[in-house]
Write a protein that holds these residues in place. Structure first.
Motif, PDB file in Angstrom:
ATOM      1  N   HIS A 127      40.032  36.603  14.112  1.00 46.60           N
ATOM      2  CA  HIS A 127      40.030  38.047  14.316  1.00 46.60           C
ATOM      3  C   HIS A 127      41.417  38.627  14.029  1.00 46.60           C
ATOM      4  CE1 HIS A 127      36.362  36.940  16.400  1.00 46.60           C
ATOM      5  NE2 HIS A 127      36.056  38.202  16.593  1.00 46.60           N
TER       6      HIS A 127
ATOM      7  N   SER B 192      36.657  40.945   9.840  1.00 52.89           N
ATOM      8  CA  SER B 192      37.506  42.013   9.306  1.00 52.89           C
ATOM      9  C   SER B 192      37.578  43.169  10.306  1.00 52.89           C
ATOM     10  CB  SER B 192      36.940  42.513   7.974  1.00 52.89           C
ATOM     11  OG  SER B 192      35.841  43.385   8.176  1.00 52.89           O
ATOM     12  N   CYS B 193      38.238  44.238   9.901  1.00 54.31           N
ATOM     13  CA  CYS B 193      38.338  45.423  10.761  1.00 54.31           C
ATOM     14  C   CYS B 193      36.994  46.116  10.951  1.00 54.31           C
ATOM     15  CB  CYS B 193      39.365  46.398  10.196  1.00 54.31           C
ATOM     16  SG  CYS B 193      39.030  46.920   8.503  1.00 54.31           S
ATOM     17  N   ARG B 194      35.969  45.671  10.256  1.00 58.01           N
ATOM     18  CA  ARG B 194      34.635  46.239  10.441  1.00 58.01           C
ATOM     19  C   ARG B 194      33.988  45.746  11.727  1.00 58.01           C
ATOM     20  NH1 ARG B 194      31.287  44.362   6.690  1.00 58.01           N
ATOM     21  NH2 ARG B 194      30.051  46.221   6.194  1.00 58.01           N
TER      22      ARG B 194
ATOM     23  N   LYS C 245      39.520  50.466  20.021  1.00 62.31           N
ATOM     24  CA  LYS C 245      38.643  51.028  19.000  1.00 62.31           C
ATOM     25  C   LYS C 245      37.402  51.682  19.584  1.00 62.31           C
ATOM     26  CE  LYS C 245      38.062  48.480  15.248  1.00 62.31           C
ATOM     27  NZ  LYS C 245      37.897  47.290  14.382  1.00 62.31           N
TER      28      LYS C 245
ATOM     29  N   SER D 146      42.028  44.087   7.005  1.00 63.15           N
ATOM     30  CA  SER D 146      41.343  44.557   5.807  1.00 63.15           C
ATOM     31  C   SER D 146      40.931  43.346   4.974  1.00 63.15           C
ATOM     32  CB  SER D 146      42.275  45.450   4.986  1.00 63.15           C
ATOM     33  OG  SER D 146      43.341  44.687   4.444  1.00 63.15           O
TER      34      SER D 146
ATOM     35  N   CYS E 220      40.749  43.398  13.046  1.00 61.76           N
ATOM     36  CA  CYS E 220      41.834  44.303  12.644  1.00 61.76           C
ATOM     37  C   CYS E 220      42.251  44.143  11.189  1.00 61.76           C
ATOM     38  CB  CYS E 220      43.052  44.101  13.551  1.00 61.76           C
ATOM     39  SG  CYS E 220      43.826  42.468  13.377  1.00 61.76           S
TER      40      CYS E 220
ATOM     41  N   ASP F  20      31.228  39.698   9.921  1.00 63.88           N
ATOM     42  CA  ASP F  20      31.444  40.654  11.001  1.00 63.88           C
ATOM     43  C   ASP F  20      30.227  40.724  11.918  1.00 63.88           C
ATOM     44  OD1 ASP F  20      34.098  41.635  10.510  1.00 63.88           O
ATOM     45  OD2 ASP F  20      33.311  42.548   8.685  1.00 63.88           O
TER      46      ASP F  20
ATOM     47  N   ASN G 233      42.049  44.985  20.996  1.00 62.83           N
ATOM     48  CA  ASN G 233      41.673  45.794  19.832  1.00 62.83           C
ATOM     49  C   ASN G 233      40.317  46.465  20.058  1.00 62.83           C
ATOM     50  OD1 ASN G 233      43.962  45.096  18.383  1.00 62.83           O
ATOM     51  ND2 ASN G 233      42.987  43.394  17.318  1.00 62.83           N
TER      52      ASN G 233
ATOM     53  N   SER H 222      42.406  40.280  20.452  1.00 65.09           N
ATOM     54  CA  SER H 222      41.254  40.880  19.787  1.00 65.09           C
ATOM     55  C   SER H 222      40.412  41.690  20.759  1.00 65.09           C
ATOM     56  CB  SER H 222      40.403  39.805  19.098  1.00 65.09           C
ATOM     57  OG  SER H 222      39.900  38.868  20.021  1.00 65.09           O
TER      58      SER H 222
END
Length: 239
Positions: free
Chosen positions: A158, A11-13, A211, A20, A18, A40, A207, A204
């Protein structure tokens, strides 16, 4: 009833994820899945929300000295570099300890033999595992069969497009966490999957740089990596 599960989704965690939880569920349902395990990087999903007619399995992907380890059905954090300690924590929570993509970076099976007795299974199909070693999933399947390890499969998604690239199908009494775990422990799962595009790995990684606030040099390296992934997709088609 048959449960079709993707047992390795990010997940985005995750720094390179990315999605939810709601998006994961939506995409998984569209792919015909009954459930998905959110695993994650070194961050357990310990209290998953409940979705109607879908099983969101709490999980974690732990970094250890032997590589990555999936903890499925966990109820708390799993903070350990030692694989043995990580397995103890996972089992202490009533979870399953599954070796993730064991041959993604090395063909050396002997290095893994000492930890076989600790494991509940091995990921014999991972949608991303064969980017560097084309036989990675075949090697994992052979290793699991030779050592009597239960087979597991996951997409290692991902990005939304990857969900469902690894499926573990089991016969279970109900669509519940307890029934799914019992079915997986029976060791009679049917495994299927398809190869993810290398470009999704590059996406990914982009990303992750965004982040984490990476510097210009990291983006230059990513550009070279992305071109390599695009070239790989031209040569090796997903199946």
């Amino acid at each position: 009833m048959e449960l079709r599960l993707d047992l390795h989704v990010h997940s985005c965690r995750s720094p390179d994820g990315c999605m939810s939880l709601a998006e994961i569920v939506e995409r998984a349902r569209a792919a015909g899945l009954s459930g998905a395990a959110v695993c994650d990087h070194d961050l357990a999903l310990t209290d998953p929300p409940v979705f109607p007619d879908f099983l969101l399995i709490p999980g974690v992907e732990v970094s250890t000295e032997y590589g990555h380890l999936l903890g499925l059905f966990v109820t708390g954090p799993v903070k350990a570099w030692s694989l043995r300690q990580a397995v103890d924590i996972i089992h202490g929570q009533g979870g399953l300890a599954v070796l993730a993509h064991p041959f993604e970076r090395s063909r050396d099976a002997a290095r893994l033999e000492p930890i076989v007795p600790l494991l509940d299974g091995a990921e014999v199909w991972n949608g991303r595992a064969d980017r560097k070693i084309r036989q990675a999933n075949a090697l994992a399947e052979a290793f699991a069969r030779a050592h009597g390890l239960r087979p597991f499969a996951g997409s290692d998604a991902h990005l939304p497009q990857e969900i469902g690239n690894g499926v573990t199908a089991v016969e279970a009494e109900a669509l519940t966490l307890a029934a799914a775990k019992t079915a997986l422990l029976a060791g009679e799962a049917r495994i299927s999957g398809r190869r993810s595009r290398a470009w999704y790995t590059a996406r990914s990684q982009l990303n992750k740089r965004r982040k984490t606030g990476a510097g210009p040099g990291a983006y230059v390296k990513w550009g070279a990596f992305a071109l390599k992934c695009l070239a790989q997709d031209l040569v090796i088609k997903p199946r």
